[in-house]
Design an enzyme around this catalytic site. Structure first.
Site, mmCIF file in Angstrom:
data_model
loop_
_atom_site.group_PDB
_atom_site.id
_atom_site.type_symbol
_atom_site.label_atom_id
_atom_site.label_comp_id
_atom_site.label_asym_id
_atom_site.label_seq_id
_atom_site.Cartn_x
_atom_site.Cartn_y
_atom_site.Cartn_z
ATOM 1 N N ASP A 1 0.828 -1.209 0.000
ATOM 2 C CA ASP A 1 0.000 0.000 0.000
ATOM 3 C C ASP A 1 0.863 1.260 0.000
ATOM 4 O O ASP A 1 1.997 1.240 0.482
ATOM 5 C CB ASP A 1 -0.897 -0.022 1.250
ATOM 6 C CG ASP A 1 -2.042 0.972 1.144
ATOM 7 O OD1 ASP A 1 -2.312 1.469 0.028
ATOM 8 O OD2 ASP A 1 -2.664 1.260 2.176
ATOM 9 N N ASN B 1 -10.657 -2.956 -6.303
ATOM 10 C CA ASN B 1 -9.881 -1.980 -7.084
ATOM 11 C C ASN B 1 -10.450 -1.751 -8.489
ATOM 12 O O ASN B 1 -10.109 -0.769 -9.154
ATOM 13 C CB ASN B 1 -8.410 -2.401 -7.205
ATOM 14 C CG ASN B 1 -7.606 -2.215 -5.933
ATOM 15 O OD1 ASN B 1 -6.625 -2.912 -5.688
ATOM 16 N ND2 ASN B 1 -7.998 -1.254 -5.099
HETATM 17 C C1 FPP Z 1 -2.122 0.140 -3.307
HETATM 18 O O1 FPP Z 1 -1.601 1.442 -3.190
HETATM 19 C C2 FPP Z 1 -1.485 -0.524 -4.440
HETATM 20 C C3 FPP Z 1 -2.149 -1.046 -5.499
HETATM 21 C C4 FPP Z 1 -3.609 -1.025 -5.621
HETATM 22 C C5 FPP Z 1 -1.402 -1.647 -6.613
HETATM 23 C C6 FPP Z 1 -0.211 -2.486 -6.260
HETATM 24 C C7 FPP Z 1 0.558 -2.696 -7.475
HETATM 25 C C8 FPP Z 1 1.891 -2.660 -7.584
HETATM 26 C C9 FPP Z 1 2.823 -2.562 -6.454
HETATM 27 C C10 FPP Z 1 2.425 -2.683 -8.942
HETATM 28 C C11 FPP Z 1 3.257 -3.804 -9.329
HETATM 29 C C12 FPP Z 1 2.822 -5.139 -8.912
HETATM 30 C C13 FPP Z 1 3.209 -6.247 -9.543
HETATM 31 C C14 FPP Z 1 2.938 -7.564 -8.973
HETATM 32 C C15 FPP Z 1 3.920 -6.177 -10.813
HETATM 33 P P1 FPP Z 1 -2.586 2.668 -3.357
HETATM 34 O O2 FPP Z 1 -2.670 3.008 -4.795
HETATM 35 O O3 FPP Z 1 -3.912 2.345 -2.735
HETATM 36 O O4 FPP Z 1 -1.849 3.772 -2.558
HETATM 37 P P2 FPP Z 1 -2.511 4.960 -1.726
HETATM 38 O O5 FPP Z 1 -3.202 4.322 -0.553
HETATM 39 O O6 FPP Z 1 -1.335 5.780 -1.308
HETATM 40 O O7 FPP Z 1 -3.440 5.692 -2.637
#
Ligand code: FPP
Length: 267
Positions: free
Chosen positions: A38, A86
């Site tokens: 996250d 998501n």
């Molecule tokens: C949550 O952070 C993260 C995600 C929904 C996506 C996770 C994906 C990756 C790390 C990309 C690469 C993964 C692979 C396996 C290639 P958020 O967007 O909710 O962050 P925030 O809470 O700060 O908005």
């Protein structure tokens, strides 16, 4: 240095890890680690960048952590890359993430094969594009043999959805007379989950400080240790991983028993 780390060091020469740092770790290595990655959005926004940049940076952390876990001898690493919920994010972020998964699969192919890491993608894959499903299936097949570590990537995944899926399957078997209600045991349920062939979950890590499980591995988390760090996922590195492992090593895992029972070796 543990015998395992010594073997791994000889075997793996091209890992993007800080081997000296990892070798200095003397604690227990969990068999199965899961991570809620996250904070990508916040990482990017705090730098005046678009959220997708944070996800791209997050993919670099994925490589580091996969290789560090492989080096340390972790058997299964499960990463929460995209939840069922998501899909409700803005369309450009969803399509940007799908493109990123495709890039990851192509870019990491050689390294995963070379390092004997088997890829397995879990979740409702029917919702992914046929092209992405095909790339995933091909890489799963190419990495399946001789895998020393399993990298499970949860995409379009929800813990409640997984439990419902298994429940429906069981209900069908009961309806068909193939199963009696008394046959429904924990073992049976476990054997029908996406994670069926993996070791019990030992440690769940969440980055960016939120104190939530967010629908991740709800069944599997039952007796796992939980570690939350304020570090945002794109900044998570070997040092952060070792911080989580050190904390894990210091825990007394009681599985519902008392500390005294554990000390006296009672099962
Ligand atoms: C949550 O952070 C993260 C995600 C929904 C996506 C996770 C994906 C990756 C790390 C990309 C690469 C993964 C692979 C396996 C290639 P958020 O967007 O909710 O962050 P925030 O809470 O700060 O908005």
């Amino acid at each position: 240095m543990s015998a395992l780390a010594q073997n791994t060091r000889q075997e793996l020469t091209d890992l993007e890890v800080n081997a000296d740092l990892l070798d200095a770790y003397k604690g227990h290595v969990p068999r199965h680690i899961a991570i809620i990655m996250d904070g990508n959005g916040r990482w990017a926004q705090s730098r005046g960048m678009k959220r997708i940049k944070g996800h791209h940076q997050g993919a670099h952390s994925v490589r580091h952590v996969v290789e560090a876990c492989r080096y340390l001898g972790v058997e299964t690493l499960t990463l929460y890359a995209f939840s069922e919920q998501n899909w409700g994010r803005p369309q450009d972020e969803v399509s940007g993430l799908m493109t990123l998964f495709d890039i990851y699969i192509k870019r990491e192919r050689k390294r995963l094969i070379k390092n004997n890491v088997g890829l397995k993608v879990i979740g409702d894959l029917e919702r992914l594009s046929p092209k992405l499903r095909k790339s995933i299936a091909e890489l799963e097949e190419a990495t399946a043999k001789g895998a020393k570590m399993t990298l499970q990537v949860a995409v379009s995944y929800g813990g409640r959805e997984e439990i419902l899926l298994v429940t429906r399957e069981i209900a069908k078997l009961v309806e068909q007379g193939k199963l009696k209600p008394d046959d429904i045991t924990e073992e049976l349920f476990n054997s029908m989950l996406f994670t069926a062939s993996q070791p019990e979950l030992d440690l769940m890590i969440r980055t960016s400080g939120e104190l939530r499980i967010s629908n991740f591995l709800l069944w599997q988390v039952a007796y796992a240790e939980i570690f939350v760090t304020d570090t945002l996922w794109p900044d998570f590195d070997e040092t952060s991983l070792l911080e989580a492992l050190t904390s894990y090593s210091q825990r007394e895992r009681r599985f519902g028993k008392t500390g005294d029972q554990l000390k006296s070796g009672e099962n």
